[in-house]
Design an enzyme around this catalytic site. Structure first.
Site, PDB file in Angstrom:
ATOM      1  N   ARG A  51       0.848  -1.184   0.000  1.00  0.00           N
ATOM      2  CA  ARG A  51       0.000   0.000   0.000  1.00  0.00           C
ATOM      3  C   ARG A  51       0.887   1.238   0.000  1.00  0.00           C
ATOM      4  O   ARG A  51       2.088   1.141   0.213  1.00  0.00           O
ATOM      5  CB  ARG A  51      -0.967  -0.030   1.190  1.00  0.00           C
ATOM      6  CG  ARG A  51      -0.300  -0.457   2.511  1.00  0.00           C
ATOM      7  CD  ARG A  51      -0.915   0.147   3.682  1.00  0.00           C
ATOM      8  NE  ARG A  51      -0.825   1.593   3.578  1.00  0.00           N
ATOM      9  CZ  ARG A  51       0.280   2.287   3.782  1.00  0.00           C
ATOM     10  NH1 ARG A  51       1.403   1.707   4.119  1.00  0.00           N
ATOM     11  NH2 ARG A  51       0.266   3.602   3.660  1.00  0.00           N
ATOM     12  N   GLY A  52       0.239   2.384  -0.256  1.00  0.00           N
ATOM     13  CA  GLY A  52       1.030   3.610  -0.405  1.00  0.00           C
ATOM     14  C   GLY A  52       1.264   3.828  -1.890  1.00  0.00           C
ATOM     15  O   GLY A  52       1.622   2.884  -2.621  1.00  0.00           O
ATOM     16  N   ALA A  53       1.038   5.063  -2.344  1.00  0.00           N
ATOM     17  CA  ALA A  53       1.017   5.349  -3.780  1.00  0.00           C
ATOM     18  C   ALA A  53       2.294   4.907  -4.529  1.00  0.00           C
ATOM     19  O   ALA A  53       2.209   4.184  -5.527  1.00  0.00           O
ATOM     20  CB  ALA A  53       0.738   6.834  -3.979  1.00  0.00           C
ATOM     21  N   ARG A  86      -6.674  -0.640  -7.751  1.00  0.00           N
ATOM     22  CA  ARG A  86      -7.075   0.471  -6.855  1.00  0.00           C
ATOM     23  C   ARG A  86      -7.128   1.748  -7.688  1.00  0.00           C
ATOM     24  O   ARG A  86      -6.249   1.962  -8.533  1.00  0.00           O
ATOM     25  CB  ARG A  86      -6.090   0.643  -5.671  1.00  0.00           C
ATOM     26  CG  ARG A  86      -6.263  -0.431  -4.596  1.00  0.00           C
ATOM     27  CD  ARG A  86      -5.483  -0.124  -3.325  1.00  0.00           C
ATOM     28  NE  ARG A  86      -6.147   0.840  -2.482  1.00  0.00           N
ATOM     29  CZ  ARG A  86      -5.578   1.376  -1.399  1.00  0.00           C
ATOM     30  NH1 ARG A  86      -4.352   1.056  -1.050  1.00  0.00           N
ATOM     31  NH2 ARG A  86      -6.250   2.239  -0.654  1.00  0.00           N
ATOM     32  N   GLN A 190      -3.446   3.228   9.429  1.00  0.00           N
ATOM     33  CA  GLN A 190      -2.080   3.335   8.893  1.00  0.00           C
ATOM     34  C   GLN A 190      -1.163   4.078   9.858  1.00  0.00           C
ATOM     35  O   GLN A 190       0.060   3.974   9.763  1.00  0.00           O
ATOM     36  CB  GLN A 190      -2.100   4.049   7.536  1.00  0.00           C
ATOM     37  CG  GLN A 190      -2.598   3.201   6.384  1.00  0.00           C
ATOM     38  CD  GLN A 190      -4.086   3.364   6.153  1.00  0.00           C
ATOM     39  OE1 GLN A 190      -4.830   3.751   7.052  1.00  0.00           O
ATOM     40  NE2 GLN A 190      -4.538   3.063   4.953  1.00  0.00           N
ATOM     41  N   ASP A 230      -1.678  10.873  -2.771  1.00  0.00           N
ATOM     42  CA  ASP A 230      -1.948   9.770  -3.692  1.00  0.00           C
ATOM     43  C   ASP A 230      -2.163  10.272  -5.114  1.00  0.00           C
ATOM     44  O   ASP A 230      -1.992   9.526  -6.070  1.00  0.00           O
ATOM     45  CB  ASP A 230      -3.161   8.976  -3.215  1.00  0.00           C
ATOM     46  CG  ASP A 230      -2.822   8.268  -1.919  1.00  0.00           C
ATOM     47  OD1 ASP A 230      -2.906   8.901  -0.853  1.00  0.00           O
ATOM     48  OD2 ASP A 230      -2.404   7.104  -1.980  1.00  0.00           O
ATOM     49  N   ASN A 240      -5.428  12.675  -0.674  1.00  0.00           N
ATOM     50  CA  ASN A 240      -4.639  11.898   0.292  1.00  0.00           C
ATOM     51  C   ASN A 240      -5.619  11.184   1.218  1.00  0.00           C
ATOM     52  O   ASN A 240      -6.842  11.364   1.113  1.00  0.00           O
ATOM     53  CB  ASN A 240      -3.682  12.810   1.067  1.00  0.00           C
ATOM     54  CG  ASN A 240      -2.653  12.014   1.847  1.00  0.00           C
ATOM     55  OD1 ASN A 240      -2.016  11.116   1.301  1.00  0.00           O
ATOM     56  ND2 ASN A 240      -2.494  12.286   3.126  1.00  0.00           N
ATOM     57  N   LYS A 241      -5.079  10.410   2.112  1.00  0.00           N
ATOM     58  CA  LYS A 241      -5.907   9.578   2.998  1.00  0.00           C
ATOM     59  C   LYS A 241      -7.032  10.376   3.651  1.00  0.00           C
ATOM     60  O   LYS A 241      -6.821  11.520   4.069  1.00  0.00           O
ATOM     61  CB  LYS A 241      -4.995   8.948   4.055  1.00  0.00           C
ATOM     62  CG  LYS A 241      -5.659   8.012   5.019  1.00  0.00           C
ATOM     63  CD  LYS A 241      -6.423   6.900   4.340  1.00  0.00           C
ATOM     64  CE  LYS A 241      -5.568   6.080   3.411  1.00  0.00           C
ATOM     65  NZ  LYS A 241      -6.351   5.218   2.499  1.00  0.00           N
TER      66      LYS A 241
HETATM   67  O1  MRU Z   1      -4.786   3.401   1.379  1.00  0.00           O
HETATM   68  P1  MRU Z   1      -3.288   3.489   1.462  1.00  0.00           P
HETATM   69  O2  MRU Z   1      -2.753   3.006   2.759  1.00  0.00           O
HETATM   70  O3  MRU Z   1      -2.615   2.864   0.264  1.00  0.00           O
HETATM   71  O4  MRU Z   1      -3.054   5.041   1.423  1.00  0.00           O
HETATM   72  C1  MRU Z   1      -2.022   5.646   0.789  1.00  0.00           C
HETATM   73  C2  MRU Z   1      -1.162   6.313   1.736  1.00  0.00           C
HETATM   74  O5  MRU Z   1      -0.289   5.681   2.288  1.00  0.00           O
HETATM   75  C3  MRU Z   1      -1.357   7.716   2.067  1.00  0.00           C
HETATM   76  O6  MRU Z   1      -2.465   8.342   1.601  1.00  0.00           O
HETATM   77  C4  MRU Z   1      -0.092   8.480   1.874  1.00  0.00           C
HETATM   78  O7  MRU Z   1      -0.170   9.659   2.562  1.00  0.00           O
HETATM   79  C5  MRU Z   1       0.281   8.731   0.437  1.00  0.00           C
HETATM   80  S1  MRU Z   1       1.327   7.506  -0.211  1.00  0.00           S
HETATM   81  C6  MRU Z   1       2.948   7.994   0.272  1.00  0.00           C
END
Ligand code: MRU
Length: 336
Positions: A51-53, A86, A190, A230, A240-241
Site C-alpha cells: 500500500r502507499g502510492a 485500486r 495506517q 496519492d 490523500n488519505k
Molecule cells: O490506502 P493506502 O494506505 O494505500 O493510502 C495511501 C497512503 O499511504 C497515504 O495516503 C499516503 O499519505 C500517500 S502515499 C505515500
C-alpha cells in the site's frame, strides 16, 4: 531502512519473482511473501498487502513484467487488470504507462521495473533532503520540532525512505530533535504503521486518535504538518488519505504550515480540479468493525471513502525531489 539491523525494502526482486513485506500483518508480524504473476501483484495491491502510492506503482510495474515474461502478447490485458486494482493513487497509471513505453522501445520489462524501483528510492531520498530544511529552520529557534502527520507516508508506502517521513528521518539523523504526532488514521489505522516505522528508526512520537489533531493544532502543540499524497492535480489539489482535509483546515485556522510531500509520479497532469480525482470507496465493514469486532449495531448503514481532497489553497508548500514550491508552482518546478 534497517529492521533488526538488516537492510530492508518493502519490495525486493528475487529469482522468478519479488518478495514483499506483507503490510496486512504489520505491526504484529514481519512476514514476507513472494509475488510471481500479474494476478499476484493485482491481488497484493487490492488487499493492501502492499500500500502507499509509490509502492503500488512499483508493484504494478513488476506485475506487468511478470505478465510479459509469461506471454509477450498480454500487455493490454495485464495493464487493465493492474489498473483496476485500486483507483486513486495515480502512481499506478504512471508506472503502467512508463512500462508500456519501455516495452514499445524494446527495453526488457524486468529491467525497467527494477529501474522504477531504484528511482523511487533516490527520489524519496531527495524529498528527504528538500523537506528536512523546513524542519531544521524551526530547530534554529526551538529545542524540539513538533510535527504532525497523517496516514503512513513512510518507507512502507514506498520502496524505502518514504515521502512525508523522509524529511523527518533526515532531520533526525542530522541530530535535530523531532517529535511526531501520529494520527491513527481510522479505519485502516495506517498511523500504527507510521508509529512502528518511527519506533524502528528511534524517532520520538506519540500516537493520537484522529479527533485529537484539531485540539493539538489549536493548543500550539504543532510546528508543522506534513503528509503524503496519492494524486496531485496540475493546479495543486491533493488527494490523500481520508481525514487529511480536516487537518489542513485546522492547520490553516491555527496558522500552522501544512506541507505535502510527493514524487513526480504522483502528479496527474491530465486533470486540473481535485473534484475529478476518482475516490476509492472501500467496504463498509472497515467502519462498522474494528478488526473482527462489530462496533455498530447490525444493519447500520456506513460509508467509507478512502481518500479526500485538500484544495491547493490550504497547502503551504509542496515538498518534492526537485525542491520545495508553492502549491500553485508545480508547472514551473517541473517545466522541462
Ligand atoms: O490506502 P493506502 O494506505 O494505500 O493510502 C495511501 C497512503 O499511504 C497515504 O495516503 C499516503 O499519505 C500517500 S502515499 C505515500
Amino acid at each position: 531502512v534497517l529492521i533488526d539491523g538488516k537492510p530492508t525494502r518493502t519490495i525486493e526482486p528475487i529469482e522468478g519473482g519479488v518478495s514483499i513485506l506483507d503490510q496486512t500483518r504489520l505491526p504484529h508480524a514481519i512476514e514476507r511473501i513472494v509475488l510471481r504473476t500479474a494476478e499476484d501483484c493485482a491481488h497484493a495491491i487490492r488487499t493492501m498487502q502492499v500500500r502507499g502510492a509509490p509502492l503500488i506503482g512499483v508493484t504494478a510495474a513488476y506485475g506487468l513484467a511478470f505478465a510479459l515474461k509469461k506471454d509477450p502478447t498480454s500487455a493490454e490485458r495485464a495493464s487493465q487488470l493492474l489498473l483496476s486494482s485500486r483507483p486513486t493513487a495515480v502512481n499506478l497509471r504512471w508506472a503502467i504507462e512508463r512500462m508500456r513505453k519501455a516495452i514499445a522501445e524494446s527495453i526488457d520489462p524486468w529491467i525497467e521495473a527494477g529501474k522504477i524501483a531504484e528511482e523511487d528510492v533516490e527520489t524519496c531520498k531527495a524529498i528527504g533532503a528538500s523537506g528536512s530544511r523546513l524542519i531544521q529552520k524551526i530547530a534554529e529557534y526551538k529545542p524540539t520540532v513538533e510535527v504532525l502527520t497523517h496516514c503512513n507516508a513512510g518507507w512502507l508506502a514506498c520502496v524505502d525512505w518514504g515521502t512525508a517521513l523522509s524529511p523527518i528521518y533526515r532531520a533526525h539523523d542530522a541530530g535535530v530533535r523531532v517529535h511526531v504526532w501520529v494520527s491513527e488514521t481510522r479505519p485502516r489505522n495506517q498511523g500504527a504503521l507510521t508509529a512502528w516505522e518511527l519506533r524502528s528508526h528511534g524517532v520520538p512520537h506519540t500516537l493520537v486518535a484522529d479527533n485529537t489533531c484539531g485540539h493539538l493544532l489549536a493548543r500550539g502543540a504543532v510546528d508543522l504538518c506534513i503528509v503524503g499524497a496519492d494524486r496531485v492535480t496540475a493546479r495543486g489539489d491533493v488527494a490523500n488519505k481520508i481525514g487529511t482535509y480536516l487537518k489542513a483546515l485546522a492547520a490553516r485556522e491555527a496558522n500552522v504550515p501544512f506541507y505535502v510531500a510527493f514524487p513526480h509520479s504522483t502528479i496527474d497532469w491530465t486533470i486540473e480540479r481535485g473534484e475529478d480525482i476518482p475516490i476509492e470507496e472501500r467496504a463498509t465493514d472497515e467502519v462498522t468493525h474494528i478488526g473482527n469486532v462489530r462496533i455498530a449495531p447490525e444493519g447500520t448503514a456506513a460509508y467509507n471513502p478512502a481518500f479526500d481532497v485538500t484544495p491547493a489553497r490550504l497547502v503551504t508548500a509542496f515538498v518534492t525531489e526537485r525542491g520545495v514550491c508553492a502549491s500553485d508552482g508545480l508547472s514551473t518546478l517541473y517545466a522541462k
